[in-house]
Design a protein around this motif. Structure first.
Motif, PDB file in Angstrom:
ATOM      1  N   GLU A   1       0.830  -1.208   0.000  1.00  0.00           N
ATOM      2  CA  GLU A   1       0.000   0.000   0.000  1.00  0.00           C
ATOM      3  C   GLU A   1       0.861   1.255   0.000  1.00  0.00           C
ATOM      4  O   GLU A   1       0.585   2.213  -0.731  1.00  0.00           O
ATOM      5  CB  GLU A   1      -0.933  -0.009   1.213  1.00  0.00           C
ATOM      6  CG  GLU A   1      -1.885   1.163   1.283  1.00  0.00           C
ATOM      7  CD  GLU A   1      -2.931   1.169   0.170  1.00  0.00           C
ATOM      8  OE1 GLU A   1      -3.439   2.269  -0.153  1.00  0.00           O
ATOM      9  OE2 GLU A   1      -3.239   0.086  -0.358  1.00  0.00           O
ATOM     10  N   ILE A   2       1.915   1.248   0.808  1.00  0.00           N
ATOM     11  CA  ILE A   2       2.810   2.407   0.853  1.00  0.00           C
ATOM     12  C   ILE A   2       3.482   2.620  -0.496  1.00  0.00           C
ATOM     13  O   ILE A   2       3.557   3.747  -1.000  1.00  0.00           O
ATOM     14  CB  ILE A   2       3.859   2.230   1.973  1.00  0.00           C
ATOM     15  CG1 ILE A   2       3.193   2.333   3.342  1.00  0.00           C
ATOM     16  CG2 ILE A   2       4.967   3.290   1.849  1.00  0.00           C
ATOM     17  CD1 ILE A   2       4.117   2.017   4.496  1.00  0.00           C
ATOM     18  N   SER A   3       3.967   1.540  -1.093  1.00  0.00           N
ATOM     19  CA  SER A   3       4.648   1.670  -2.389  1.00  0.00           C
ATOM     20  C   SER A   3       3.694   2.201  -3.449  1.00  0.00           C
ATOM     21  O   SER A   3       4.081   3.012  -4.301  1.00  0.00           O
ATOM     22  CB  SER A   3       5.237   0.327  -2.826  1.00  0.00           C
ATOM     23  OG  SER A   3       4.216  -0.605  -3.128  1.00  0.00           O
ATOM     24  N   SER A   4       2.441   1.758  -3.393  1.00  0.00           N
ATOM     25  CA  SER A   4       1.448   2.232  -4.350  1.00  0.00           C
ATOM     26  C   SER A   4       1.232   3.730  -4.210  1.00  0.00           C
ATOM     27  O   SER A   4       1.164   4.461  -5.205  1.00  0.00           O
ATOM     28  CB  SER A   4       0.125   1.483  -4.145  1.00  0.00           C
ATOM     29  OG  SER A   4      -0.879   1.988  -5.005  1.00  0.00           O
ATOM     30  N   ARG A   5       1.157   4.193  -2.978  1.00  0.00           N
ATOM     31  CA  ARG A   5       0.924   5.625  -2.745  1.00  0.00           C
ATOM     32  C   ARG A   5       2.170   6.453  -3.046  1.00  0.00           C
ATOM     33  O   ARG A   5       2.059   7.656  -3.297  1.00  0.00           O
ATOM     34  CB  ARG A   5       0.438   5.843  -1.318  1.00  0.00           C
ATOM     35  CG  ARG A   5      -0.902   5.163  -1.038  1.00  0.00           C
ATOM     36  CD  ARG A   5      -1.529   5.598   0.258  1.00  0.00           C
ATOM     37  NE  ARG A   5      -2.726   4.823   0.558  1.00  0.00           N
ATOM     38  CZ  ARG A   5      -3.742   5.253   1.305  1.00  0.00           C
ATOM     39  NH1 ARG A   5      -3.689   6.469   1.847  1.00  0.00           N
ATOM     40  NH2 ARG A   5      -4.795   4.486   1.523  1.00  0.00           N
ATOM     41  N   LEU A   6       3.321   5.817  -3.005  1.00  0.00           N
ATOM     42  CA  LEU A   6       4.557   6.504  -3.411  1.00  0.00           C
ATOM     43  C   LEU A   6       4.705   6.528  -4.925  1.00  0.00           C
ATOM     44  O   LEU A   6       5.543   7.265  -5.458  1.00  0.00           O
ATOM     45  CB  LEU A   6       5.774   5.795  -2.806  1.00  0.00           C
ATOM     46  CG  LEU A   6       6.037   5.974  -1.311  1.00  0.00           C
ATOM     47  CD1 LEU A   6       7.130   5.017  -0.860  1.00  0.00           C
ATOM     48  CD2 LEU A   6       6.423   7.410  -0.991  1.00  0.00           C
ATOM     49  N   GLY A   7       3.920   5.699  -5.600  1.00  0.00           N
ATOM     50  CA  GLY A   7       4.041   5.596  -7.047  1.00  0.00           C
ATOM     51  C   GLY A   7       5.232   4.769  -7.484  1.00  0.00           C
ATOM     52  O   GLY A   7       5.785   4.965  -8.567  1.00  0.00           O
TER      53      GLY A   7
ATOM     54  N   ASN B   1       5.594   8.714   6.774  1.00  0.00           N
ATOM     55  CA  ASN B   1       4.770   9.170   7.890  1.00  0.00           C
ATOM     56  C   ASN B   1       3.472   9.803   7.407  1.00  0.00           C
ATOM     57  O   ASN B   1       2.401   9.602   7.999  1.00  0.00           O
ATOM     58  CB  ASN B   1       5.557  10.168   8.753  1.00  0.00           C
ATOM     59  CG  ASN B   1       6.486   9.485   9.728  1.00  0.00           C
ATOM     60  OD1 ASN B   1       6.257   8.342  10.122  1.00  0.00           O
ATOM     61  ND2 ASN B   1       7.545  10.167  10.120  1.00  0.00           N
ATOM     62  N   GLY B   2       3.547  10.563   6.330  1.00  0.00           N
ATOM     63  CA  GLY B   2       2.340  11.158   5.776  1.00  0.00           C
ATOM     64  C   GLY B   2       1.365  10.104   5.274  1.00  0.00           C
ATOM     65  O   GLY B   2       0.145  10.205   5.487  1.00  0.00           O
ATOM     66  N   ILE B   3       1.902   9.071   4.636  1.00  0.00           N
ATOM     67  CA  ILE B   3       1.053   7.993   4.124  1.00  0.00           C
ATOM     68  C   ILE B   3       0.405   7.219   5.268  1.00  0.00           C
ATOM     69  O   ILE B   3      -0.785   6.882   5.215  1.00  0.00           O
ATOM     70  CB  ILE B   3       1.883   7.052   3.230  1.00  0.00           C
ATOM     71  CG1 ILE B   3       2.231   7.763   1.916  1.00  0.00           C
ATOM     72  CG2 ILE B   3       1.125   5.749   2.950  1.00  0.00           C
ATOM     73  CD1 ILE B   3       3.214   7.008   1.049  1.00  0.00           C
ATOM     74  N   LEU B   4       1.157   6.931   6.320  1.00  0.00           N
ATOM     75  CA  LEU B   4       0.591   6.210   7.465  1.00  0.00           C
ATOM     76  C   LEU B   4      -0.554   7.001   8.099  1.00  0.00           C
ATOM     77  O   LEU B   4      -1.584   6.428   8.472  1.00  0.00           O
ATOM     78  CB  LEU B   4       1.682   5.926   8.502  1.00  0.00           C
ATOM     79  CG  LEU B   4       2.731   4.882   8.119  1.00  0.00           C
ATOM     80  CD1 LEU B   4       3.814   4.803   9.184  1.00  0.00           C
ATOM     81  CD2 LEU B   4       2.104   3.512   7.897  1.00  0.00           C
ATOM     82  N   SER B   5      -0.387   8.306   8.215  1.00  0.00           N
ATOM     83  CA  SER B   5      -1.458   9.160   8.767  1.00  0.00           C
ATOM     84  C   SER B   5      -2.694   9.106   7.869  1.00  0.00           C
ATOM     85  O   SER B   5      -3.830   9.003   8.353  1.00  0.00           O
ATOM     86  CB  SER B   5      -0.975  10.604   8.899  1.00  0.00           C
ATOM     87  OG  SER B   5       0.058  10.702   9.856  1.00  0.00           O
ATOM     88  N   ASP B   6      -2.476   9.172   6.565  1.00  0.00           N
ATOM     89  CA  ASP B   6      -3.594   9.115   5.613  1.00  0.00           C
ATOM     90  C   ASP B   6      -4.319   7.777   5.698  1.00  0.00           C
ATOM     91  O   ASP B   6      -5.558   7.718   5.633  1.00  0.00           O
ATOM     92  CB  ASP B   6      -3.087   9.326   4.189  1.00  0.00           C
ATOM     93  CG  ASP B   6      -2.610  10.750   3.929  1.00  0.00           C
ATOM     94  OD1 ASP B   6      -2.945  11.648   4.736  1.00  0.00           O
ATOM     95  OD2 ASP B   6      -1.893  10.952   2.930  1.00  0.00           O
ATOM     96  N   MET B   7      -3.555   6.697   5.845  1.00  0.00           N
ATOM     97  CA  MET B   7      -4.154   5.366   5.895  1.00  0.00           C
ATOM     98  C   MET B   7      -5.007   5.172   7.148  1.00  0.00           C
ATOM     99  O   MET B   7      -6.044   4.501   7.106  1.00  0.00           O
ATOM    100  CB  MET B   7      -3.060   4.296   5.830  1.00  0.00           C
ATOM    101  CG  MET B   7      -2.396   4.193   4.460  1.00  0.00           C
ATOM    102  SD  MET B   7      -1.014   3.015   4.434  1.00  0.00           S
ATOM    103  CE  MET B   7      -1.871   1.469   4.749  1.00  0.00           C
ATOM    104  N   LEU B   8      -4.569   5.749   8.248  1.00  0.00           N
ATOM    105  CA  LEU B   8      -5.381   5.691   9.468  1.00  0.00           C
ATOM    106  C   LEU B   8      -6.656   6.498   9.308  1.00  0.00           C
ATOM    107  O   LEU B   8      -7.732   6.089   9.743  1.00  0.00           O
ATOM    108  CB  LEU B   8      -4.571   6.203  10.661  1.00  0.00           C
ATOM    109  CG  LEU B   8      -3.599   5.226  11.311  1.00  0.00           C
ATOM    110  CD1 LEU B   8      -2.689   5.956  12.298  1.00  0.00           C
ATOM    111  CD2 LEU B   8      -4.356   4.111  12.025  1.00  0.00           C
ATOM    112  N   ALA B   9      -6.522   7.657   8.673  1.00  0.00           N
ATOM    113  CA  ALA B   9      -7.662   8.560   8.523  1.00  0.00           C
ATOM    114  C   ALA B   9      -8.699   8.042   7.535  1.00  0.00           C
ATOM    115  O   ALA B   9      -9.910   8.210   7.744  1.00  0.00           O
ATOM    116  CB  ALA B   9      -7.178   9.950   8.092  1.00  0.00           C
ATOM    117  N   ASP B  10      -8.252   7.401   6.469  1.00  0.00           N
ATOM    118  CA  ASP B  10      -9.212   6.987   5.431  1.00  0.00           C
ATOM    119  C   ASP B  10      -9.740   5.560   5.610  1.00  0.00           C
ATOM    120  O   ASP B  10     -10.506   5.061   4.792  1.00  0.00           O
ATOM    121  CB  ASP B  10      -8.611   7.158   4.034  1.00  0.00           C
ATOM    122  CG  ASP B  10      -7.414   6.245   3.747  1.00  0.00           C
ATOM    123  OD1 ASP B  10      -7.271   5.205   4.414  1.00  0.00           O
ATOM    124  OD2 ASP B  10      -6.608   6.595   2.861  1.00  0.00           O
ATOM    125  N   GLY B  11      -9.329   4.878   6.687  1.00  0.00           N
ATOM    126  CA  GLY B  11      -9.860   3.554   6.988  1.00  0.00           C
ATOM    127  C   GLY B  11      -9.089   2.396   6.377  1.00  0.00           C
ATOM    128  O   GLY B  11      -9.417   1.230   6.628  1.00  0.00           O
TER     129      GLY B  11
END
Length: 267
Positions: free
Chosen positions: A67-73, A238-248
């Motif tokens: 998931e992190i790699s996907s959001r990093l592109g 860290n930004g991605i982890l915060s987003d993942m917690l927020a968006d479920g």
């Protein structure tokens, strides 16, 4: 003159920021362009383990990394490494991060950066279900054979317990956690100290073999290890982890691999 200097510095900072932004977008903040290389020891269910085919890596850390790699592109690439060689591999630039059920400790923080925690955990004491031992705490382990994986927080916990509370147990150290459970099953040791989440995974698969007699507080937090030379990647993660917690998304990953939502373990 002072204003001119300040303006010049501001312009330079702006160009630096734009340059960094462009660099991030190109994926050049990783050891290999276009890839997100993850160091992992695939022997620690439910965090990472191989499917029945012996080739497909599964588990929470695997799903999280994808998931992190996907959001990093970027394209994810897992580098399976022995547990005691993971941080050395990070030092050598073999991969960008270590995402392998690694607890954030003061000793590790002195040498590496860690992301914000992605799961909280504690210790658990396990005995065989058929065991006649009547114990309910680590303080009652004197004289017993206790197994745990070496160079893990269970190892640290047991040695600290021995040192501070003078518990004279008989240590049995293992390079793989499942080997300790195998020896417990066949009566070669009396108890196993391990992460609660690892114990829960064994219980979900072999419900009639073991029982938990004690659990500690959730005072251990796992994070993603990143080289101190790569603050850009750390900030992005860290930004991605915060987003993942927020968006479920994190909740979905927890439930898929642990059977429960562990969001509260981070509080």
């Amino acid at each position: 003159m002072k204003k001119t200097v300040v303006f010049a510095c501001a312009v330079a900072a702006a160009f630096l920021f734009l340059g960094c932004k462009e660099k991030i977008e190109k994926g050049e903040f990783t050891v290999e362009k276009g890839k997100y290389k993850v160091g992992v020891s695939v022997d620690y269910p439910p965090f990472e383990y191989y499917d029945a085919d012996g080739k497909t890596a599964l588990g929470f850390d695997i799903s999280l990394s994808k998931e992190i790699s996907s959001r990093l592109g970027l394209d994810v690439q897992f580098v399976d490494t022995d547990w005691d060689g993971l941080l050395a591999g990070l030092d050598a630039g073999r991969f960008d991060v270590v995402t392998s059920g690694m607890t954030i400790t003061e000793e590790r923080l002195a040498k590496y950066n860690f992301s914000k925690p992605y799961v909280g955990n504690g210790q658990a004491l396990i005995v065989a279900k058929k065991s006649s031992l009547n114990i309910s705490s680590p303080e009652e382990l004197t004289g017993l054979r206790v197994g745990y994986q070496s160079q893990t927080t269970s190892d640290i916990f047991m040695k600290k317990l021995q040192s501070e509370k003078k518990i004279n147990y008989v240590p049995s150290e293992y390079d793989k956690s499942f080997n300790a459970f195998d020896d417990l099953k066949f009566g070669r040791i009396d108890a196993v100290m391990t992460d609660y989440l690892v114990a829960a995974d064994y219980f979900s698969k072999i419900k009639d073999e073991f029982r938990i007699v004690w659990t500690g507080t959730s005072d251990e937090y796992m994070g993603i290890a990143v080289s101190k030379d790569n603050p850009v990647l750390l900030e992005k993660i860290n930004g991605i982890l915060s987003d993942m917690l927020a968006d479920g998304t994190m909740k979905k990953l927890y439930e898929a691999d642990f059977g429960m939502d562990l969001s509260d373990s981070l509080k």
